[in-house]
Design a protein around this motif. Structure first.
Motif, mmCIF file in Angstrom:
data_model
loop_
_atom_site.group_PDB
_atom_site.id
_atom_site.type_symbol
_atom_site.label_atom_id
_atom_site.label_comp_id
_atom_site.label_asym_id
_atom_site.label_seq_id
_atom_site.Cartn_x
_atom_site.Cartn_y
_atom_site.Cartn_z
ATOM 1 N N GLU A 144 0.841 -1.197 0.000
ATOM 2 C CA GLU A 144 0.000 0.000 0.000
ATOM 3 C C GLU A 144 0.873 1.243 0.000
ATOM 4 O O GLU A 144 1.850 1.328 0.743
ATOM 5 N N ILE A 145 0.506 2.214 -0.853
ATOM 6 C CA ILE A 145 1.198 3.500 -0.829
ATOM 7 C C ILE A 145 0.539 4.313 0.276
ATOM 8 O O ILE A 145 -0.615 4.737 0.154
ATOM 9 N N VAL A 146 1.271 4.526 1.370
ATOM 10 C CA VAL A 146 0.681 5.141 2.561
ATOM 11 C C VAL A 146 0.725 6.657 2.440
ATOM 12 O O VAL A 146 1.690 7.229 1.935
ATOM 13 N N ASN A 147 -0.306 7.300 2.910
ATOM 14 C CA ASN A 147 -0.475 8.733 2.689
ATOM 15 C C ASN A 147 0.231 9.592 3.731
ATOM 16 O O ASN A 147 1.104 10.406 3.411
ATOM 17 N N ASP A 148 -0.132 9.442 5.005
ATOM 18 C CA ASP A 148 0.269 10.421 6.010
ATOM 19 C C ASP A 148 1.773 10.416 6.274
ATOM 20 O O ASP A 148 2.390 11.475 6.431
ATOM 21 N N ARG A 149 2.366 9.222 6.312
ATOM 22 C CA ARG A 149 3.816 9.154 6.522
ATOM 23 C C ARG A 149 4.554 9.730 5.313
ATOM 24 O O ARG A 149 5.604 10.370 5.452
ATOM 25 N N THR A 150 3.977 9.528 4.119
ATOM 26 C CA THR A 150 4.566 10.127 2.924
ATOM 27 C C THR A 150 4.530 11.646 3.000
ATOM 28 O O THR A 150 5.515 12.323 2.661
ATOM 29 N N VAL A 151 3.417 12.215 3.455
ATOM 30 C CA VAL A 151 3.296 13.667 3.546
ATOM 31 C C VAL A 151 4.375 14.237 4.464
ATOM 32 O O VAL A 151 4.962 15.291 4.180
ATOM 33 N N GLU A 152 4.672 13.549 5.552
ATOM 34 C CA GLU A 152 5.734 14.013 6.457
ATOM 35 C C GLU A 152 7.065 14.105 5.717
ATOM 36 O O GLU A 152 7.839 15.055 5.908
ATOM 37 N N ALA A 153 7.339 13.121 4.859
ATOM 38 C CA ALA A 153 8.582 13.139 4.083
ATOM 39 C C ALA A 153 8.561 14.230 3.027
ATOM 40 O O ALA A 153 9.572 14.911 2.786
ATOM 41 N N LEU A 154 7.413 14.434 2.394
ATOM 42 C CA LEU A 154 7.302 15.474 1.373
ATOM 43 C C LEU A 154 7.535 16.857 1.962
ATOM 44 O O LEU A 154 8.116 17.732 1.309
ATOM 45 N N VAL A 155 7.100 17.069 3.187
ATOM 46 C CA VAL A 155 7.345 18.340 3.866
ATOM 47 C C VAL A 155 8.845 18.568 4.018
ATOM 48 O O VAL A 155 9.354 19.664 3.738
ATOM 49 N N LEU A 159 10.928 21.623 2.219
ATOM 50 C CA LEU A 159 11.726 22.574 3.000
ATOM 51 C C LEU A 159 13.168 22.621 2.514
ATOM 52 O O LEU A 159 13.769 23.691 2.432
ATOM 53 N N SER A 160 13.724 21.465 2.172
ATOM 54 C CA SER A 160 15.106 21.452 1.679
ATOM 55 C C SER A 160 15.215 22.198 0.359
ATOM 56 O O SER A 160 16.200 22.900 0.091
ATOM 57 N N GLN A 161 14.188 22.106 -0.483
ATOM 58 C CA GLN A 161 14.192 22.805 -1.768
ATOM 59 C C GLN A 161 14.038 24.312 -1.576
ATOM 60 O O GLN A 161 14.690 25.110 -2.256
ATOM 61 N N ALA A 164 17.227 25.723 -0.469
ATOM 62 C CA ALA A 164 18.195 25.796 -1.565
ATOM 63 C C ALA A 164 17.927 26.986 -2.484
ATOM 64 O O ALA A 164 18.772 27.323 -3.311
ATOM 65 N N GLY A 165 16.742 27.588 -2.362
ATOM 66 C CA GLY A 165 16.446 28.773 -3.164
ATOM 67 C C GLY A 165 15.380 28.598 -4.218
ATOM 68 O O GLY A 165 15.183 29.492 -5.055
ATOM 69 N N ALA A 166 14.648 27.468 -4.209
ATOM 70 C CA ALA A 166 13.592 27.266 -5.206
ATOM 71 C C ALA A 166 12.535 28.361 -5.083
ATOM 72 O O ALA A 166 12.122 28.719 -3.979
ATOM 73 N N ASP A 167 12.104 28.879 -6.226
ATOM 74 C CA ASP A 167 11.059 29.905 -6.249
ATOM 75 C C ASP A 167 9.669 29.280 -6.232
ATOM 76 O O ASP A 167 8.748 29.813 -5.609
ATOM 77 N N ILE A 168 9.521 28.186 -6.967
ATOM 78 C CA ILE A 168 8.243 27.496 -7.085
ATOM 79 C C ILE A 168 8.469 26.032 -6.755
ATOM 80 O O ILE A 168 9.371 25.390 -7.320
ATOM 81 N N ILE A 169 7.657 25.497 -5.873
ATOM 82 C CA ILE A 169 7.731 24.082 -5.520
ATOM 83 C C ILE A 169 6.503 23.394 -6.104
ATOM 84 O O ILE A 169 5.377 23.868 -5.937
ATOM 85 N N GLY A 170 6.737 22.300 -6.810
ATOM 86 C CA GLY A 170 5.660 21.597 -7.498
ATOM 87 C C GLY A 170 5.407 20.217 -6.919
ATOM 88 O O GLY A 170 6.027 19.253 -7.363
ATOM 89 N N PRO A 171 4.515 20.103 -5.951
ATOM 90 C CA PRO A 171 4.176 18.771 -5.424
ATOM 91 C C PRO A 171 3.434 17.951 -6.484
ATOM 92 O O PRO A 171 2.321 18.303 -6.892
ATOM 93 N N LEU A 186 6.310 25.709 5.261
ATOM 94 C CA LEU A 186 7.029 26.821 4.638
ATOM 95 C C LEU A 186 6.815 28.110 5.421
ATOM 96 O O LEU A 186 7.759 28.874 5.659
ATOM 97 N N GLU A 187 5.581 28.366 5.824
ATOM 98 C CA GLU A 187 5.293 29.560 6.619
ATOM 99 C C GLU A 187 6.061 29.515 7.942
ATOM 100 O O GLU A 187 6.643 30.510 8.377
ATOM 101 N N GLY A 188 6.047 28.340 8.583
ATOM 102 C CA GLY A 188 6.709 28.206 9.872
ATOM 103 C C GLY A 188 8.213 28.373 9.800
ATOM 104 O O GLY A 188 8.845 28.799 10.768
ATOM 105 N N ALA A 189 8.791 28.041 8.620
ATOM 106 C CA ALA A 189 10.238 28.138 8.455
ATOM 107 C C ALA A 189 10.666 29.478 7.857
ATOM 108 O O ALA A 189 11.853 29.671 7.555
#
Length: 334
Positions: A144-155, A159-161, A164-171, A186-189
């Motif tokens: 199963e492709i799990v949702n919530d744990r994946t979202v934690e990793a995507l965050v 943030l790393s992008q 690094a200076g990315a202007d636009i992030i494309g999930p 992003l707001e919190g950081a």
């Protein structure tokens, strides 16, 4: 509102098609370099431009050559360049930690491009598939492709992008709630000005094959992506997804693929009136290129016609591998 047309011969609709000058005068939609985002592929090394066999004319760039490509794009008037990494298979793992490594290929390229070409905007991709040994956009747990744990990793990846200076992030992952979670992080950081272009209506499409070659994902995928990417038969669902992503903080939305889903582009733009983009994906590009190479179509004319279709459908911009060719042509007034 339906236009009123006088009866023939008072109305001869061919009058406004009789010459190039008149056709240009009444043309409803226009295409320029400013409408384009150029997706490019990255790989490790130096001085590398590695051809991708399934995408004629497209290469993987080492970071130094990606900087040169960004300079060329900027000179052509292309406003945004979008980065996709070909990750060394040795760095692909179950936990996908390379996705948020500050020194991963995408982040190094972002910093180098922003330092050398500050006038161009850099867009990055948020999804785990370039780093996942299973080839999926999310973590796999017992099939199963799990949702919530994946979202934690995507965050963490987003943030790393941003750092690094990315202007636009494309999930591009299509997990539920990832836009809200990324926006809050992003707001919190302190990355309040970092934009999100959400792949809101991304379909489980057969048109992605050459892209998977380009990023080294062909053959790695276990199963399919139908539990998180959209059913190609659905249209109303796309509007629900777009509305949710806008409510969660997306600045712009995307429909992917492009030409097979022009109806979705039109519905999104008409319904929400927000910046709407389409991705002319690798399969669309490869079909036009292959037919042109075989002499079956005029490649240049088909390229322009295909992109004008996005403008006619209501798109504000298009991600396309044709971007440098189109920008050069439109600069000449073609």
């Amino acid at each position: 509102m339906r236009p009123i047309v006088a009866p023939f011969p008072a109305a001869r609709l061919r009058r406004t098609r009789q010459s190039g000058a008149i056709r240009a005068l009444v043309q409803e939609n226009h295409l320029s370099a400013a409408d384009l985002i150029w997706p490019i592929f990255l790989r490790d090394g130096e001085g590398v431009e590695e051809p991708i066999s399934s995408m004629p004319g497209v290469v993987r760039y080492s970071v130094d050559r990606a900087v040169e490509a960004a300079k060329r794009a900027h000179d052509l008037g292309i406003p945004v360049i979008c980065l996709f990494p070909y990750t060394d298979p040795a760095l692909k793992t179950v936990d996908c930690t390379e996705a948020w490594n500050p020194e991963n290929l995408s982040n190094r390229a972002t910093r180098a491009i922003k330092a050398a070409v500050p006038g161009i905007a850099v867009m990055t991709d948020v999804a785990l598939d370039p780093y996942n040994i299973n080839g999926h956009d999310g973590f796999v747990d017992n099939g199963e492709i799990v949702n919530d744990r994946t979202v934690e990793a995507l965050v963490k990846q987003a943030l790393s992008q941003a750092e690094a200076g990315a202007d636009i992030i494309g999930p591009s992952d299509m997990m539920d709630n990832r836009i809200g979670a990324i926006r809050a992080a992003l707001e919190g950081a302190g990355h309040k000005d970092t934009m999100l272009m959400s792949y809101s209506a991304k379909y489980a499409s057969a048109f992605y094959g050459p892209f998977r070659d380009a990023v080294g994902a062909s053959g790695a995928l276990k199963g399919d992506k139908k539990t998180y990417q959209m059913n190609p038969a659905n249209s109303d669902e796309a509007l629900r997804l777009v509305e949710r992503d806008l409510q969660e903080g997306a600045d712009m939305v995307m429909v992917k693929p492009g030409m097979p889903y022009l109806d979705i582009c039109t519905r999104v733009k008409t319904t929400f009136g927000v910046p709407t983009f389409a991705y002319q994906v690798s399969g669309e590009y490869a079909m036009i290129k292959a037919a042109a190479q075989n002499g079956w179509i005029d490649g240049e004319k088909a390229m322009i016609e295909s992109l004008m279709a996005f403008k006619r459908a209501g798109c504000d911009g298009i991600l396309t591998y044709f971007a440098p060719e189109v920008a050069a042509l439109t600069a000449k007034g073609v």
